[in-house]
Design an enzyme around this catalytic site. Structure first.
Site, PDB file in Angstrom:
ATOM      1  N   CYS A 193       2.104 136.876 -41.982  1.00 47.56           N
ATOM      2  CA  CYS A 193       3.293 137.636 -42.345  1.00 47.56           C
ATOM      3  C   CYS A 193       4.237 136.682 -43.070  1.00 47.56           C
ATOM      4  CB  CYS A 193       3.978 138.175 -41.105  1.00 47.56           C
ATOM      5  SG  CYS A 193       2.887 139.159 -40.087  1.00 47.56           S
ATOM      6  N   ARG A 202       1.798 137.470 -48.569  1.00 47.19           N
ATOM      7  CA  ARG A 202       1.388 137.107 -47.208  1.00 47.19           C
ATOM      8  C   ARG A 202       1.079 138.319 -46.334  1.00 47.19           C
ATOM      9  NH1 ARG A 202       2.612 131.808 -46.059  1.00 47.19           N
ATOM     10  NH2 ARG A 202       2.379 132.249 -43.856  1.00 47.19           N
ATOM     11  N   TRP A 213       1.682 141.754 -42.018  1.00 46.45           N
ATOM     12  CA  TRP A 213       0.248 141.998 -42.073  1.00 46.45           C
ATOM     13  C   TRP A 213      -0.147 142.322 -40.644  1.00 46.45           C
ATOM     14  CZ3 TRP A 213      -4.293 139.881 -40.020  1.00 46.45           C
ATOM     15  CH2 TRP A 213      -5.478 140.287 -40.658  1.00 46.45           C
ATOM     16  N   ASN A 270       5.822 135.495 -37.200  1.00 43.98           N
ATOM     17  CA  ASN A 270       4.534 135.354 -37.869  1.00 43.98           C
ATOM     18  C   ASN A 270       3.617 134.624 -36.896  1.00 43.98           C
ATOM     19  OD1 ASN A 270       2.403 134.913 -39.640  1.00 43.98           O
ATOM     20  ND2 ASN A 270       3.365 133.109 -40.567  1.00 43.98           N
ATOM     21  N   GLY A 271       2.524 135.266 -36.493  1.00 47.58           N
ATOM     22  CA  GLY A 271       1.622 134.637 -35.528  1.00 47.58           C
ATOM     23  C   GLY A 271       1.169 135.672 -34.517  1.00 47.58           C
ATOM     24  N   GLU A 288     -19.303 133.756 -54.589  1.00 44.38           N
ATOM     25  CA  GLU A 288     -17.906 133.884 -54.996  1.00 44.38           C
ATOM     26  C   GLU A 288     -17.709 135.142 -55.851  1.00 44.38           C
ATOM     27  OE1 GLU A 288     -15.264 132.823 -54.034  1.00 44.38           O
ATOM     28  OE2 GLU A 288     -13.827 133.066 -55.662  1.00 44.38           O
ATOM     29  N   LYS A 313     -15.268 138.269 -54.815  1.00 47.39           N
ATOM     30  CA  LYS A 313     -14.200 138.776 -55.697  1.00 47.39           C
ATOM     31  C   LYS A 313     -14.329 140.284 -55.893  1.00 47.39           C
ATOM     32  CE  LYS A 313     -11.938 136.167 -55.589  1.00 47.39           C
ATOM     33  NZ  LYS A 313     -12.108 134.836 -55.087  1.00 47.39           N
ATOM     34  N   GLU A 368     -13.348 142.138 -52.671  1.00 46.58           N
ATOM     35  CA  GLU A 368     -11.931 142.047 -52.330  1.00 46.58           C
ATOM     36  C   GLU A 368     -11.065 142.988 -53.135  1.00 46.58           C
ATOM     37  OE1 GLU A 368     -11.268 137.718 -52.955  1.00 46.58           O
ATOM     38  OE2 GLU A 368     -10.156 137.885 -51.093  1.00 46.58           O
ATOM     39  N   HIS A 391     -37.812 138.514 -49.552  1.00 49.02           N
ATOM     40  CA  HIS A 391     -37.919 138.520 -48.097  1.00 49.02           C
ATOM     41  C   HIS A 391     -37.124 139.654 -47.455  1.00 49.02           C
ATOM     42  CE1 HIS A 391     -40.162 134.824 -48.222  1.00 49.02           C
ATOM     43  NE2 HIS A 391     -39.234 134.296 -49.006  1.00 49.02           N
ATOM     44  N   LYS A 405      -2.774 136.790 -48.347  1.00 46.06           N
ATOM     45  CA  LYS A 405      -3.120 135.552 -49.036  1.00 46.06           C
ATOM     46  C   LYS A 405      -3.399 134.413 -48.065  1.00 46.06           C
ATOM     47  CE  LYS A 405      -3.496 132.958 -52.681  1.00 46.06           C
ATOM     48  NZ  LYS A 405      -4.765 133.120 -53.407  1.00 46.06           N
TER      49      LYS A 405
END
Ligand code: AGP
Length: 615
Positions: A2, A27, A77, A102-103, A487, A491, A494, A510, A610
């Protein structure tokens, strides 16, 4: 996860709180809120679900403006409790204490039951509300706000960055940090708190970085800080090098787009003063680096998400080029198992933010398991938990990265890891002067090569249209390109919410080949390396199962285009170090343009934040 901002000033604080929230929105953006102490020392609060823009609209629609010289604000968040007005911060206890957090308070259920017995009532499902009640309760036996906070936090287990105000102490904010970042800004007209410096750049460049366990009393012209043991401490003032313009969009539509195009400069900045004409500057890793690298017998890397993918590329480089054994693991697993860590391991953490909780905890775990190791962090944040905990720090000079989907942080991490590979190889006499010069020459070419790769944007934009109705995609690569495929898949997931997976091309047979049909596009990366022949065979296997394919190739790879297979030449004559960096660019552009077509919120994709400072 947050974002927190607050201040005590001569002026009205509301506009600054909103500006700070906008800068911290990366955030978390499930909901936001602010509170000020108005003239008669009563709380005036506004909260909204969704983006900060909704809070701004909420404030504009009010008849009565929210005015005051002291206030705190939060962008959330969600961890405990869905995004809703009642779960949004700030929370209030008994009209006496209000705070932003925040936490995560892990023992909040026990605390809540105890507080219910004491007569407190709850208006939210959050873990945060217990903090407000605990402080209110402590105020009954303490004669200052800070001593009440010091007493209350003894009962918390978990993590917190806190901004606290009280109607009984209208001249101060209390800031407390454990496991979540928090800084103090020293301004001309007042003093401030925030989760990061960007929130406060319009009022100050002077900052105090609170350390683990610090609690600060912040008044308009006085800041007093106590450490974990309650001892009065002086923390140094640092002058931020960030410029306000760096955190604005400029002529771009999205931060992600801006950051993709900033990569040539970010790479130049990361290389600056770290290389000479023909060699790497060993001391760029710190004055103890030479001894530490010479003593290192093996490397262990831990990281999360995109940073993990960068580490996976480095595993190939370190073993192949510097001939040092290297393991890599996601930090969220590493921290909870009981890994073996041999003496003289070089333990490397990779992190854009330097604050990712899993990575920070993995580093702490490693130091407990074996204190005969050395630690290096590669991060984009000079003042972060990782830099404070590590023996050596190497900063990527990517500049602020705002888009939640990491781009320039990744490529500058790769550049940093290439420099590390070269340094270790050189110190261990594996790489000779000629080989070192070759690596340096390759690195110097990178900004130009990235610019060339960016020119493919028009073609990639056309390709993106094909993903309009796609539900799933497969990314293939071999060697370091498997990490780049990972990667690319991350992307796409996301920001366009398309299910995407990456596989080493040889692994397809496989199992995953069963997934392939006309509706599953396959994106492959084809550098001109020793595995090209094998990759070409794998592409044939996919082709014969009817997949639509896109191949990004080195022009010298000469992959034959066929029906339903588009071959895009990205570059030519790349080496082992330059190739993964350059092949990243078209994958970034592809996911960006697919997201535009899908109409998602590119910079703030759903459910993400983020900086992941919670477990
Ligand atoms: C990248 O696009 C992601 N947003 C995410 O995977 C990120 O890389 C991860 O959370 C690690 O962050 P860090 O580099 O700040 O530690």
């Amino acid at each position: 996860m947050c974002g927190i901002v607050g201040g005590v000033t001569n002026n009205d604080i509301t506009a600054l709180l909103l500006e700070g929230l906008n800068r911290l929105e990366y955030r978390g953006y499930d909901s936001s809120g602010l509170i000020v102490l108005s003239k008669n020392n009563t709380f005036d609060r506004a909260r909204s679900v969704g983006k900060v823009k909704n809070l701004e609209d909420n404030l504009k629609a009010r008849d009565q403006k929210i005015l005051g010289n002291i206030g705190i604000a939060h962008t959330r968040w969600a961890t405990h409790g869905e995004p809703s007005i009642s779960n949004a911060h700030p929370h209030i206890s008994m009209n006496s204490v209000s705070l932003v957090h925040n936490g995560i308070i892990e023992n909040y259920i026990d605390l809540k039951n105890d507080q219910l017995n004491k007569g407190y009532s709850f208006t939210s499902e959050t873990d945060t509300e217990v903090i407000a009640h605990a402080i209110d309760f402590a105020m009954k036996s303490c004669n200052t706000l800070i001593s009440s906070v010091q007493l209350a936090i003894k009962s918390f287990s978990g993590s917190y960055g806190l901004g606290i105000i009280s109607s009984k102490y209208p001249d101060q904010i209390i800031a407390a940090r454990k496991g979540s970042p928090l800084i103090i800004g020293i301004g001309k007209n007042g003093n401030y708190i925030a989760s990061d410096q960007m929130a406060l750049l319009s009022v100050t460049k002077e900052f105090i970085i609170l350390e683990e366990g610090d609690i600060a009393e912040i008044k308009i012209n006085k800041i007093t800080i106590y450490d974990l043991d309650g001892i009065l401490v002086n923390r140094p003032i640092t002058i931020s090098k960030l410029k306000e313009g760096q955190v604005d969009l400029g002529n771009y539509d999205h931060f992600m787009q801006k950051e993709i195009f900033e990569q040539p400069q970010a790479i130049r900045d990361t290389l600056e003063s770290r290389i000479t004409k023909d060699s790497v500057v060993i001391s760029a890793f710190g004055h103890k680096a030479e001894t530490i690298f010479k003593e290192a017998k093996q490397v262990q890397i831990v990281a999360c998400g995109t940073s993990f993918n960068a580490g996976l590329v480095a595993k190939y480089w370190l073993e192949d080029i510097a001939k040092i054994s290297c393991n890599i693991e996601v930090a969220s697993e590493y921290r909870y198992r009981h890994p073996m860590l041999l003496d003289h391991t070089l333990f490397i953490t990779l992190s854009q933010s330097g604050e990712t909780a899993d990575t920070v905890e993995a580093l702490k775990t490693a130091k407990i398991i074996n204190n005969n190791i050395s630690t290096l962090c590669i991060t984009n944040s000079a003042e972060s938990s990782l830099t404070r905990l590590s023996d050596l720090t190497f900063l990527t000079h990517a500049g602020p990265e705002i888009g939640v989907a990491s781009t320039k942080a990744f490529t500058t991490q790769l550049v940093s890891l290439a420099l590390l590979t070269c340094t270790i190889g050189k110190l261990k006499n594996i790489i000779n002067k000629k080989q070192e010069k070759k690596i340096i020459d390759g690195l110097k070419r990178l900004p130009g090569l990235v610019n060339e790769a960016l020119l493919q944007e028009v073609q990639i934009k056309d390709l993106a249209i094909r993903f309009k109705d796609t539900n799933s995609a497969l990314f293939l690569g071999r060697g370091t390109m498997h990490a780049i495929a990972m990667e690319g898949a991350l992307k796409l997931k996301e920001i366009s919410y398309i299910h995407a997976e990456a596989y080493p091309a040889g692994e397809l047979k496989h199992g995953p080949i069963a997934l392939i049909d006309r509706d599953m596009p396959v994106i492959a990366i084809a550098p001109n390396d020793e595995l090209l022949g094998k990759l070409k065979s794998n592409l044939q296997e996919v082709k014969s199962r009817g997949s639509q394919m896109i191949v990004f190739e080195d022009t010298n790879s000469k992959v034959e285009a066929m029906d339903a297979m588009e071959v895009i030449p990205v570059t030519s004559n790349l080496g082992r170090i330059t190739a993964p960096i350059i092949f990243t660019i078209p994958l970034q552009l592809l996911s960006y343009h697919v997201a535009l077509i899908k109409g998602t919120d590119v910079d703030k994709p759903r459910n993400l934040a983020k900086s992941v400072t919670v477990e």
